[in-house]
Each structure stands twice: as structure tokens, then as C-alpha cells.
Motif scaffolding. Sequence first.
Motif, PDB file in Angstrom:
ATOM      1  N   ASP A  44      -3.424   5.081  -2.561  1.00 48.44           N
ATOM      2  CA  ASP A  44      -4.564   5.949  -1.931  1.00 48.44           C
ATOM      3  C   ASP A  44      -4.200   7.255  -2.144  1.00 48.44           C
TER       4      ASP A  44
ATOM      5  N   LYS B  72      -4.510  10.856  -0.867  1.00 47.51           N
ATOM      6  CA  LYS B  72      -5.090  11.855   0.170  1.00 47.51           C
ATOM      7  C   LYS B  72      -3.976  13.103   0.314  1.00 47.51           C
TER       8      LYS B  72
ATOM      9  N   ARG C  76       0.875  -1.276  -0.073  1.00 40.90           N
ATOM     10  CA  ARG C  76      -0.191  -0.134   0.094  1.00 40.90           C
ATOM     11  C   ARG C  76       1.014   1.343   0.171  1.00 40.90           C
TER      12      ARG C  76
ATOM     13  N   ASP D 231      -1.395  -1.132  -4.375  1.00 45.14           N
ATOM     14  CA  ASP D 231      -2.868  -0.405  -3.825  1.00 45.14           C
ATOM     15  C   ASP D 231      -2.290   1.037  -3.536  1.00 45.14           C
TER      16      ASP D 231
END
Length: 524
Positions: free
Chosen positions: A26, A28, A3, A24
Motif C-alpha cells: 500500500d 500512503k 502487507r 501486498d
Amino acid sequence: MPRVLIADKLSPAAIEIFKQRGVDADVKTGLPKEELLKIIGDYDGLAVRSATKADKDVIAAAKNLKVIGRAGIGVDNVDIPAATAAGVVVMNTPFGNSITTAEHAIAMMFALARQMPAADASTQAGKWEKNRFMGVELYGKTLGLIGAGNIGSIVADRALGLKMKVVAYDPFLSPERAVEIGVEKVELDELLARADVITLHTPLTDKTRNILSEENLKKTKKGVLIVNCARGGLVDEKALRKLLDEGHVGGAGFDVFVEEPAKDNVLFGAENFVATPHLGASTVEAQENVALQVAEQMSDYLLTGAVTNALNSPSVTAEEAPRLKPYVALADKLGLLAGQMVDFGVKAIDIAYEGDVAQLNTRPLTAAALAGVMRPMLAEVNMVSAPAVAKERGIVVSESKQDESPIYESLIRITVTTEKGKRSFAGSVMAGAPRIIEVKGMDLDAPFSTTMLYVNNLDKPGFIGALGALLAEANVNIATFNLGRVAAGEDAIAMVGVDQPPADNLVEKIRALPHVKEARVLRF
């Protein structure tokens, strides 16, 4: 699946690369520090530009973090010592924005030479002050490069295309490289005296901070133009303002400042001063390039162990990583064996490579070996931090290589020098697995087990039976049993893989057996 947290704005193409590679990702961005601290522990990687600060607090909270990727060249926002101590690889992308930054420096030179910003403002105000803006040609002038690395060499190439003469000050510039890029290598004082334009292309370090100090600025030609698109702090801003006002410096163009964002600066408002808000890497092409590069580099590391453009770890190409993997495991375990067999202060560590392994990139292997040796004493040390930790503690580290190995295709030998003398351990990779092949100069062939019993004894009848009886009595099962000796009746060793960790009282009983010199439990 690894991740990655993308904490600053990156190209959507970079996010797609992560996903295609099986990482993965993300997104943000703009997180307050408190929010970042709460979630960073969930990630294996952190991708940033310049906004997010990966300081020691963030790194301390990032318990699973393995890599920080900076999309760009500057890593002022990353605490590299803290990352190194935590075993986190820090990567940047030093070449993705090189052309863009070099072009910005050239644009600054033209803007200063022809006073373009002031002329533009005057003309759009309807003044038509044609006689006010008397420029200078760059043709035939001398450009002084402070720093002739990747970006500096591109600036030199463009300046040579303008028919400028280029002189360069760079302690790491070899005479051969100077000839190759078409510059004359000079010392700093000579550059200051000769240059009509000075442009800086060096990192900010203790040695380069205020390299253009007031004293050095006064050594320059009257009317010199100063361009800084590298790092704030390379030029003494107060001294430069003074010399701009006095007319000694003819103009200055800055893209970087000591304090950023620079909303108030001593240089603002000076005659013939041009400022841009850290735009050196701000082109569509550069933003795309660095984002794609950082995504590829981080994915490679998390998925294959390949290390590219790391600032605190040896580089390992994607092609090298699979070949190095079994040898890294061997170096680590062999180092751990050495570290558990040493009871006194380590003064020096030598790692010798023989055979095929000597042809490989051995820097990661040496780092792994150092980490193994020091881990029993310093639990937090790792492959990334080990070389720095060894240096801090004054441990002398050396490497040697030999193309041929008398018996094995490849052999790694670690020799540890302590206050009491030297101990040597050798290993090899067989069928893809690391094995111990020499301890105390005695040959053997032992696989590594999670728990092992090491016994040094005189080779006398009855020893093996007595040892086996003690282990059986304690309900400790033998998984592997390997022996080595000098000769019959002389020094011998046993490396015993066991399924249950021997208790302290059992080890004491083994030490009490006739002819036993040493016994200890090893863990891998």
C-alpha cells in the motif's frame, strides 16, 4: 499475503516488485504521525526513505511489524534500539547510492577548487569578474579521506584518476585494504596536517560527532577545502564559519547539515561556501537502485526469512535461509528447553556446533538459541533483540565449532552457566524436525511437543508404572515417552509429551513419588 506500507515516495518499479513477489504493498506517503500510528498495526513491513520517522511510538503501535526497509543508507529516522527490542529487523541499502554520493563529493571538490557557484552568479549578473575567481588545480594535491568504506573508496578511486595523492583515516581500514584501494593509511592528526582537501565519509556516532572540531580544523593547512556529503554533525559548523571568515579554511562544500531542512544556517553567506540540499543520493539511477533493492530485500525477508543489509540482525542469504530454517527451529527450542530448566541467574551461555551445521552461518542460530534461553525470564525477547539483551545483562556468550560429530550429522549443544553450576542440553535435526538427544549428559531421542513433562529420577523398578498411573488418574494423555539414563539404578530422565497441561497439584504428586529428584512442566 504479507502487507507492506510504503510511507515515502519510491519508484513504481519497486511497487511492482512487491506485487510480483506476492507482497501486498500500500502506498500512503506524507502521512501525519497520528494517521501512521492508526494504521501501522495492520502491516508486516514499513518501507521509508528519510521523511517518515519510524520512532519508538510508531514501532510500539506496529504490533505485527517484522521489518523496516530504508531505501538509502542513513537510518537517522529509524529508532533502531526500539525496533531491536520489538524484534523488528531494520534494513538499509548501503550500496545503491554509493556511486552517486561519491560523485557528488567529487563535484563539490571541483566547485570549491574553481569557485564555480560564485563565478556563475557573477557572470550571469553581467559582471565578468575574470580576475576575481582565481582557482586551484586538484592535480597533484593531497586528498584526505575521513572514512574509507564503500563510498570513501569510490571517492579515492576517482581522486586517483585525477592524479591526486590520497591519505585516509579510518580505524577499521586494514593495511591490506589500504594497498588495494591505493591510499596511504594515516592517523587523523597526520591527515589534518597534510591534506589540501578533506572529505568525510563516515556515519555520525558519538565518536565521529564533530570529528572536525575547532581544535582539529585549526590543525589543517591554510587554504584547505572541506567537503561533507556524509552526515550533518561531523563538522563543528560554528567553528568552520569562523575559520572561513578568517581565511584559514579556503572553502567548504556541504550537502548535509546538523539541522535539516537547513533553511537558516551559520555557514550560509560565507565566502566560498557551497551548499546543496542533501542531494548526495538524488540521481535517477540511485533512486531507482535503492528502491528496487529495498523491495527485493523486504520481500525476501517476509517470504523466505533471508536477511540482507540488516543493521540489527545477522545476515542470511536467500540460499542459506531454507538450509538454516530447521536449525533455527532447533536452536530456538533447545534454548527454550535450557531456559526452562534454569532457576538461577544466567552468567554465561555457550553454543557448540558439531558436524554439518558447523559449516553454516551460525550467527542466526546463536541469536535464536539466546532468545530461547532468555524467553522464560524475559517474555518480549526475540531473535533480533537477544544478542543485545544478553550483552546488556552481562551474560558472556561464546560459540564453538567442530567439523565432525561422532554420532549425528549435525548437533547443537547449549551449555548454560548459572550461579549454581552448569547445565547442558543437545539436539539434532532428524527428517527435518528438531529432536532432543541429550540432557544432563544422558542420551535419549525425544521429539519436542507443545507441552512436555520432564522428570529426573533414580532408575528403579516401578517408576514408569507409578508415573503413568498418576497421569491416567489426572486424565492426562501421553503422546510421547522417551527415557535416558546413566546406568541401571543410577540417574535417569523421562521426557514425556502430553496432550493436556499437567496441573500444579499433579506435578507435586509426581515430585512426591519415590526416587524422583526433579519434575517440571515444559512448554514449547
